[in-house]
Scaffold this motif. Structure first.
Motif, PDB file in Angstrom:
ATOM      1  N   HIS A  76       0.843  -1.211   0.000  1.00  0.00           N
ATOM      2  CA  HIS A  76       0.000   0.000   0.000  1.00  0.00           C
ATOM      3  C   HIS A  76       0.871   1.250   0.000  1.00  0.00           C
ATOM      4  O   HIS A  76       1.496   1.586   1.005  1.00  0.00           O
ATOM      5  CB  HIS A  76      -0.919  -0.004   1.229  1.00  0.00           C
ATOM      6  N   HIS A  98       1.390   5.426  -2.179  1.00  0.00           N
ATOM      7  CA  HIS A  98       0.743   6.500  -2.957  1.00  0.00           C
ATOM      8  C   HIS A  98       1.832   7.204  -3.766  1.00  0.00           C
ATOM      9  O   HIS A  98       2.317   8.271  -3.362  1.00  0.00           O
ATOM     10  CB  HIS A  98       0.046   7.504  -2.031  1.00  0.00           C
ATOM     11  N   HIS A 140      -1.964   3.284  -4.773  1.00  0.00           N
ATOM     12  CA  HIS A 140      -3.247   3.920  -5.055  1.00  0.00           C
ATOM     13  C   HIS A 140      -2.963   5.230  -5.791  1.00  0.00           C
ATOM     14  O   HIS A 140      -1.935   5.855  -5.562  1.00  0.00           O
ATOM     15  CB  HIS A 140      -4.003   4.157  -3.747  1.00  0.00           C
ATOM     16  N   LEU A 147      -8.151   5.452  -6.837  1.00  0.00           N
ATOM     17  CA  LEU A 147      -8.655   5.937  -5.542  1.00  0.00           C
ATOM     18  C   LEU A 147      -9.616   7.107  -5.778  1.00  0.00           C
ATOM     19  O   LEU A 147      -9.226   8.143  -6.311  1.00  0.00           O
ATOM     20  CB  LEU A 147      -7.464   6.388  -4.686  1.00  0.00           C
ATOM     21  N   GLY A 187     -10.595   1.119  -6.350  1.00  0.00           N
ATOM     22  CA  GLY A 187     -10.471   1.402  -4.924  1.00  0.00           C
ATOM     23  C   GLY A 187     -11.414   2.505  -4.509  1.00  0.00           C
ATOM     24  O   GLY A 187     -12.381   2.799  -5.200  1.00  0.00           O
TER      25      GLY A 187
END
Ligand SMILES: [Zn+2]
Length: 425
Positions: free
Chosen positions: A66, A68, A126, A159, A185
């Motif tokens: 996970h 970004h 994401h 996202l 997501g």
């Protein structure tokens, strides 16, 4: 290619072929081994006789479940020293207004370079996908995914606020993301939607993912209140359906506020529904449980052990790196592992605790290699300058990373070394 000299090291038993029997395992769960490799593959694994010679603690390359990448390294220009979620969101939105493809590509390139040298072999990221610049972020990270194929596998997740999937633009985005091999997501509270809004949006998201054959990875229950509200809603929606796409829930922090009798049935329901969880202790500790002018008392994070006991696949991730949501982080899986005894009472000598950083994220990302060293496995290793787990916690160790049978160049020391060198003229 010539056969390199065998490596002598100590590897956790749980990262070694379960078919090898009678291996001497020490109190740290480690096995002293001679490892041979040729042409990028492991050719032999032999236990070493007991010796006083110190051997380096080694791991197979790790997995970041996970991240970004589209916003990493933006803290300096968009800081959020108050550490609130509202502050982070507002700075995130300001930053996104000036985000563009070239910038995202540069951030992603810097991120994967660090990830690779630190010993990561896969990253799931994401991407903010609801705004005008979303397409250019996706184009940049798809380019990055192909540049890094074979070194760091990159998985991408769209996202958006969960309600976006119920709009025509959301349906179009879902088709486009699925065609690009991405996942769907979103953020499921807080704040949670009123009435049936979240329920309908979730149902629509599940319909889209199922029709398009994609997985789902939700930010769910990143909260220090309304414990497990999003998770309960998701389970309710799933009960109305016969089938479901693969689902991961990231954060699940407010589940940690449930008492034992509330948590046990919920964890069992998650296991039965096949929902995996990614715990993100660093951002949870930074953002949640804040009390103005006082020390934090509530430190909510995913209840890793309770979920594991129920049979849920749980991976631990790093989440934000030097962006408005968290000022630290460096795509360094050893940092996360070193902090885990403090953040989450995980002790890596325990098979299940270490699995949350190694085999569990490999399974969650459906990687082709489970991360277990056996004959024929990739000749991929992370050797540390630590001799045991306590040593690893004592100081940030040096490391050497072997990928495909070749040593990566030694890290150059990064920004910290550059800063020191500059001060010395
Ligand atoms: Zn996140």
């Amino acid at each position: 290619m010539n056969t390199p000299a065998p490596l002598q090291l100590k590897l956790p038993r749980c990262l070694l072929d379960p078919g090898l029997s009678g291996l001497p395992v020490d109190a740290d769960g480690l096995v002293a081994l001679a490892v041979e490799h040729r042409d990028g593959r492991i050719t032999d694994l032999r236990p070493l006789p007991e010796t006083d010679i110190p051997l380096p603690l080694a791991l197979t390359p790790l997995v970041e479940p996970h991240a970004h990448l589209d916003k990493c390294f933006s803290w300096a220009d968009f800081p959020n020293p108050g550490g609130t979620i509202a502050g982070a969101l507002s700075q995130n939105l300001r930053e996104a207004e000036q985000r563009h493809g070239e910038l995202v590509l540069a951030r992603g390139e810097a991120a994967l370079e660090r990830a690779w040298r630190h010993g990561l072999r896969a990253v799931r990221s994401h991407i903010d996908s609801g705004g005008a610049g979303a397409r250019s972020s996706w184009d940049a990270l798809l380019e990055l995914r192909s540049r890094w194929a074979g070194r760091v596998e990159l998985q991408l997740v769209a996202l958006v606020p969960i309600g976006y999937w119920a709009t025509p633009a959301g349906a179009e985005l879902a088709r486009w993301v699925a065609a690009a091999g991405g996942l769907l997501g979103g953020v499921l509270g807080p704040p949670y939607g009123h009435g049936r809004r979240d329920r309908q949006a979730l149902a629509r998201l599940l319909d889209l993912a199922e029709a398009l054959g994609t997985g789902i990875d939700l930010h769910n229950d990143e909260a220090d209140r309304e414990p497990a509200r999003g998770m309960r809603l998701l389970l309710n929606v799933l009960r109305q359906r016969r089938t479901s796409p693969p689902i991961t829930c990231s954060h699940a922090a407010s589940l940690g506020l449930l008492n034992r009798s509330q948590l046990a049935p919920l964890a069992e329901a998650l296991a039965a529904a096949g929902i995996a969880v990614v715990a993100l202790p660093l951002t949870n500790l930074w953002l949640l449980g804040r009390r103005t002018g006082q020390q934090p008392l509530l430190r909510p994070q995913a209840p890793i052990h309770s979920l594991q006991r129920a049979g849920v696949t749980v991976a631990v991730g790093g989440d934000n790196v030097q962006d408005p949501w968290y000022p630290g982080g460096d795509f360094d899986p050893l940092e996360l592992l070193r902090l885990a005894p403090l953040t989450s009472h995980l002790w890596p000598a325990q098979r299940r605790d270490l699995a949350a950083f190694t085999t569990a994220p490999a399974r969650l990302l459906a990687l082709s290699w489970d991360g277990v060293l056996r004959r024929g496995a990739p000749a991929d290793l992370v050797l540390t300058g630590a001799g045991n787990w306590s040593d690893l916690l004592a100081r940030n160790p040096q490391r050497r990373v072997l990928r495909n049978g070749r040593w990566l160049p030694m890290p150059d020391g990064g920004p910290a070394a550059a800063l020191l060198n500059a001060s010395m003229g």
